[in-house]
Design a protein around this motif. Structure first.
Motif, PDB file in Angstrom:
ATOM      1  N   PHE A   1       0.834  -1.209   0.000  1.00 24.10           N
ATOM      2  CA  PHE A   1       0.000   0.000   0.000  1.00 24.10           C
ATOM      3  C   PHE A   1       0.869   1.260   0.000  1.00 24.10           C
ATOM      4  O   PHE A   1       0.584   2.219  -0.735  1.00 24.10           O
ATOM      5  CB  PHE A   1      -0.921  -0.017   1.218  1.00 24.10           C
ATOM      6  CG  PHE A   1      -1.766   1.215   1.376  1.00 24.10           C
ATOM      7  CD1 PHE A   1      -2.816   1.456   0.517  1.00 24.10           C
ATOM      8  CD2 PHE A   1      -1.498   2.142   2.369  1.00 24.10           C
ATOM      9  CE1 PHE A   1      -3.601   2.599   0.654  1.00 24.10           C
ATOM     10  CE2 PHE A   1      -2.260   3.277   2.507  1.00 24.10           C
ATOM     11  CZ  PHE A   1      -3.314   3.505   1.650  1.00 24.10           C
ATOM     12  N   LEU A   2       1.922   1.261   0.802  1.00 25.27           N
ATOM     13  CA  LEU A   2       2.827   2.418   0.827  1.00 25.27           C
ATOM     14  C   LEU A   2       3.517   2.607  -0.520  1.00 25.27           C
ATOM     15  O   LEU A   2       3.696   3.741  -0.985  1.00 25.27           O
ATOM     16  CB  LEU A   2       3.864   2.248   1.936  1.00 25.27           C
ATOM     17  CG  LEU A   2       3.335   2.307   3.369  1.00 25.27           C
ATOM     18  CD1 LEU A   2       4.463   2.042   4.353  1.00 25.27           C
ATOM     19  CD2 LEU A   2       2.692   3.666   3.661  1.00 25.27           C
ATOM     20  N   VAL A   3       3.912   1.504  -1.157  1.00 22.34           N
ATOM     21  CA  VAL A   3       4.558   1.602  -2.467  1.00 22.34           C
ATOM     22  C   VAL A   3       3.585   2.151  -3.506  1.00 22.34           C
ATOM     23  O   VAL A   3       3.952   2.994  -4.345  1.00 22.34           O
ATOM     24  CB  VAL A   3       5.110   0.230  -2.895  1.00 22.34           C
ATOM     25  CG1 VAL A   3       5.584   0.258  -4.344  1.00 22.34           C
ATOM     26  CG2 VAL A   3       6.257  -0.190  -1.994  1.00 22.34           C
ATOM     27  N   VAL A   4       2.328   1.703  -3.459  1.00 26.22           N
ATOM     28  CA  VAL A   4       1.319   2.201  -4.407  1.00 26.22           C
ATOM     29  C   VAL A   4       1.081   3.698  -4.204  1.00 26.22           C
ATOM     30  O   VAL A   4       1.018   4.471  -5.169  1.00 26.22           O
ATOM     31  CB  VAL A   4       0.008   1.401  -4.249  1.00 26.22           C
ATOM     32  CG1 VAL A   4      -1.111   2.044  -5.060  1.00 26.22           C
ATOM     33  CG2 VAL A   4       0.215  -0.040  -4.693  1.00 26.22           C
ATOM     34  N   VAL A   5       0.970   4.116  -2.946  1.00 23.26           N
ATOM     35  CA  VAL A   5       0.779   5.541  -2.671  1.00 23.26           C
ATOM     36  C   VAL A   5       1.983   6.343  -3.156  1.00 23.26           C
ATOM     37  O   VAL A   5       1.846   7.423  -3.752  1.00 23.26           O
ATOM     38  CB  VAL A   5       0.529   5.755  -1.163  1.00 23.26           C
ATOM     39  CG1 VAL A   5       0.529   7.240  -0.828  1.00 23.26           C
ATOM     40  CG2 VAL A   5      -0.792   5.125  -0.759  1.00 23.26           C
ATOM     41  N   ALA A   6       3.195   5.826  -2.913  1.00 22.12           N
ATOM     42  CA  ALA A   6       4.402   6.522  -3.370  1.00 22.12           C
ATOM     43  C   ALA A   6       4.448   6.602  -4.894  1.00 22.12           C
ATOM     44  O   ALA A   6       4.876   7.620  -5.456  1.00 22.12           O
ATOM     45  CB  ALA A   6       5.642   5.808  -2.834  1.00 22.12           C
ATOM     46  N   CYS A   7       3.981   5.550  -5.576  1.00 20.24           N
ATOM     47  CA  CYS A   7       3.924   5.589  -7.046  1.00 20.24           C
ATOM     48  C   CYS A   7       2.975   6.683  -7.539  1.00 20.24           C
ATOM     49  O   CYS A   7       3.293   7.423  -8.483  1.00 20.24           O
ATOM     50  CB  CYS A   7       3.488   4.231  -7.581  1.00 20.24           C
ATOM     51  SG  CYS A   7       4.732   2.936  -7.452  1.00 20.24           S
ATOM     52  N   LEU A   8       1.818   6.766  -6.904  1.00 22.36           N
ATOM     53  CA  LEU A   8       0.854   7.795  -7.311  1.00 22.36           C
ATOM     54  C   LEU A   8       1.402   9.194  -7.069  1.00 22.36           C
ATOM     55  O   LEU A   8       1.274  10.085  -7.928  1.00 22.36           O
ATOM     56  CB  LEU A   8      -0.463   7.590  -6.553  1.00 22.36           C
ATOM     57  CG  LEU A   8      -1.223   6.287  -6.846  1.00 22.36           C
ATOM     58  CD1 LEU A   8      -2.462   6.179  -5.975  1.00 22.36           C
ATOM     59  CD2 LEU A   8      -1.593   6.207  -8.321  1.00 22.36           C
ATOM     60  N   VAL A   9       2.022   9.400  -5.918  1.00 26.79           N
ATOM     61  CA  VAL A   9       2.579  10.718  -5.619  1.00 26.79           C
ATOM     62  C   VAL A   9       3.714  11.071  -6.572  1.00 26.79           C
ATOM     63  O   VAL A   9       3.789  12.180  -7.103  1.00 26.79           O
ATOM     64  CB  VAL A   9       3.055  10.767  -4.151  1.00 26.79           C
ATOM     65  CG1 VAL A   9       3.785  12.078  -3.864  1.00 26.79           C
ATOM     66  CG2 VAL A   9       1.874  10.603  -3.203  1.00 26.79           C
ATOM     67  N   ALA A  10       4.627  10.098  -6.797  1.00 31.65           N
ATOM     68  CA  ALA A  10       5.748  10.352  -7.700  1.00 31.65           C
ATOM     69  C   ALA A  10       5.261  10.586  -9.126  1.00 31.65           C
ATOM     70  O   ALA A  10       5.783  11.463  -9.839  1.00 31.65           O
ATOM     71  CB  ALA A  10       6.726   9.177  -7.664  1.00 31.65           C
ATOM     72  N   GLY A  11       4.253   9.815  -9.555  1.00 33.99           N
ATOM     73  CA  GLY A  11       3.712  10.034 -10.892  1.00 33.99           C
ATOM     74  C   GLY A  11       3.069  11.406 -11.044  1.00 33.99           C
ATOM     75  O   GLY A  11       3.232  12.078 -12.073  1.00 33.99           O
ATOM     76  N   ALA A  12       2.342  11.838 -10.019  1.00 28.66           N
ATOM     77  CA  ALA A  12       1.725  13.164 -10.082  1.00 28.66           C
ATOM     78  C   ALA A  12       2.779  14.266 -10.116  1.00 28.66           C
ATOM     79  O   ALA A  12       2.675  15.227 -10.901  1.00 28.66           O
ATOM     80  CB  ALA A  12       0.794  13.353  -8.884  1.00 28.66           C
ATOM     81  N   LEU A  13       3.801  14.147  -9.284  1.00 25.55           N
ATOM     82  CA  LEU A  13       4.866  15.154  -9.279  1.00 25.55           C
ATOM     83  C   LEU A  13       5.618  15.184 -10.606  1.00 25.55           C
ATOM     84  O   LEU A  13       5.918  16.265 -11.142  1.00 25.55           O
ATOM     85  CB  LEU A  13       5.838  14.875  -8.132  1.00 25.55           C
ATOM     86  CG  LEU A  13       5.301  15.091  -6.714  1.00 25.55           C
ATOM     87  CD1 LEU A  13       6.350  14.717  -5.681  1.00 25.55           C
ATOM     88  CD2 LEU A  13       4.857  16.539  -6.514  1.00 25.55           C
TER      89      LEU A  13
END
Length: 314
Positions: free
Chosen positions: A91-103
């Motif tokens: 879950f943390l990796v998925v959230v980090a992927c979404l944040v990194a993709g948005a940035l």
């Protein structure tokens, strides 16, 4: 005097004395300590917020979706010494992927956002591998001292489980953590040999496999286990000395490999800043993209080749 009183008065006085004694006992006698319900269940009355509920639902869904692959990821987390559950980590990796993709999308467009999102799980896997390798190396370096401690405990008259428990209490991590796990599994009814074999497989230690075999043979045929552990410990100590010597001699080759692998990226970055027109020719035609792909393939092949050269196994 009491015999001259009427029976009703005697009964009344006795009843009053009994009632007074019961009252005093109820007021002064010690009572069992009772915790209030809010202290027994500190989180029962609290309502979790929508963010916590959403995270809980997401982690549960991830656990159901991963299924069989969850055991593999859980073993990787155990080898790396990560205490989090596999669904929480994913879950943390998925959230980090979404944040990194948005940035990345905000900074450089969709392509950069996808690149950032892809790099997050790759980076997480690399970090887990590095932590697992360091943990295995630390376990291997501490093994000879652990065997010496076990042998000393056995000479003092302790049992096998007491010797393992002494290592779990006095050794450093990760040895103390692994031996404590062996003790806990044994107390739950598991065989000592099975727990030792699983620890050897989890830590990827060939030396600890020898220890497991020595313990298993000693439990079958008997003998002085302390002397056996001393012999195995001496062998492991000599192997560690050779391993350190090989690591020292291979350090120069590893440094050269790191420099050669970083050189293409450094030259590309320098040319991109110093002469963008020169390096921009690669993105003007299909031939340029083909050369970029060929360079990446050759770089990967060269990296694997150099890794095989400097990685010595014995």
């Amino acid at each position: 005097m009491i015999g001259q009183l009427p029976p009703t008065v005697v009964v009344g006085l006795g009843s009053g004395a009994l009632a007074l004694a019961i009252t005093v006992y109820l007021l002064l006698a010690p009572r069992p300590v009772r915790l209030p319900a809010d202290r027994r269940r500190p989180y029962a009355g609290e309502s979790s917020g929508p963010l916590a509920r959403g995270a809980s639902v997401a982690t549960s869904a991830i656990g159901r979706l991963m299924g069989v692959r969850a055991s593999g990821l859980g073993s990787v987390l155990e080898q790396a010494g990560v205490k989090a559950r596999f669904q929480d980590f994913v879950f943390l990796v998925v959230v980090a992927c979404l944040v990194a993709g948005a940035l990345g999308t905000l900074v450089g467009g969709l392509l950069l956002g996808v690149l950032f999102a892809v790099m997050i799980p790759i980076g997480a896997r690399v970090v887990l591998s590095i932590k697992a390798d360091r943990r295995r190396a630390a376990f291997a370096d501490q093994l000879d001292d652990s065997l010496q401690l076990m042998a000393s405990s056995l000479r003092a008259g302790h049992s096998m489980l007491q010797a393992l428990d002494s290592v779990a209490r006095e050794a450093e991590e990760p040895t103390s953590e692994e031996f404590a796990r062996i003790i806990n599994e044994t107390r739950l009814g598991r065989e000592v040999n099975a727990a030792l074999e699983e620890t050897a497989a989890r830590m990827g230690s060939e030396d600890f496999v020898w220890v497991t075999q020595a313990v298993a043979i000693n439990r079958e045929v008997g003998g002085n286990l302390a002397e056996v552990l001393d012999g195995v410990g001496n062998t492991i100590r000599e192997r560690n000395d050779i391993r350190r010597q090989v690591k020292t001699l291979a350090a120069e080759g590893k440094l050269s490999a790191y420099v050669l692998m970083a050189l293409p990226f450094g030259i590309t970055g320098f040319l991109s800043v110093a002469n963008p027109t020169y390096i921009g020719k690669f993105t003007d035609s299909l031939v340029g993209y083909g050369l970029i792909v060929l360079a990446i393939v050759l770089l990967i092949v060269g990296g694997i080749w150099m890794r095989k050269v400097v990685q010595i196994r014995f």
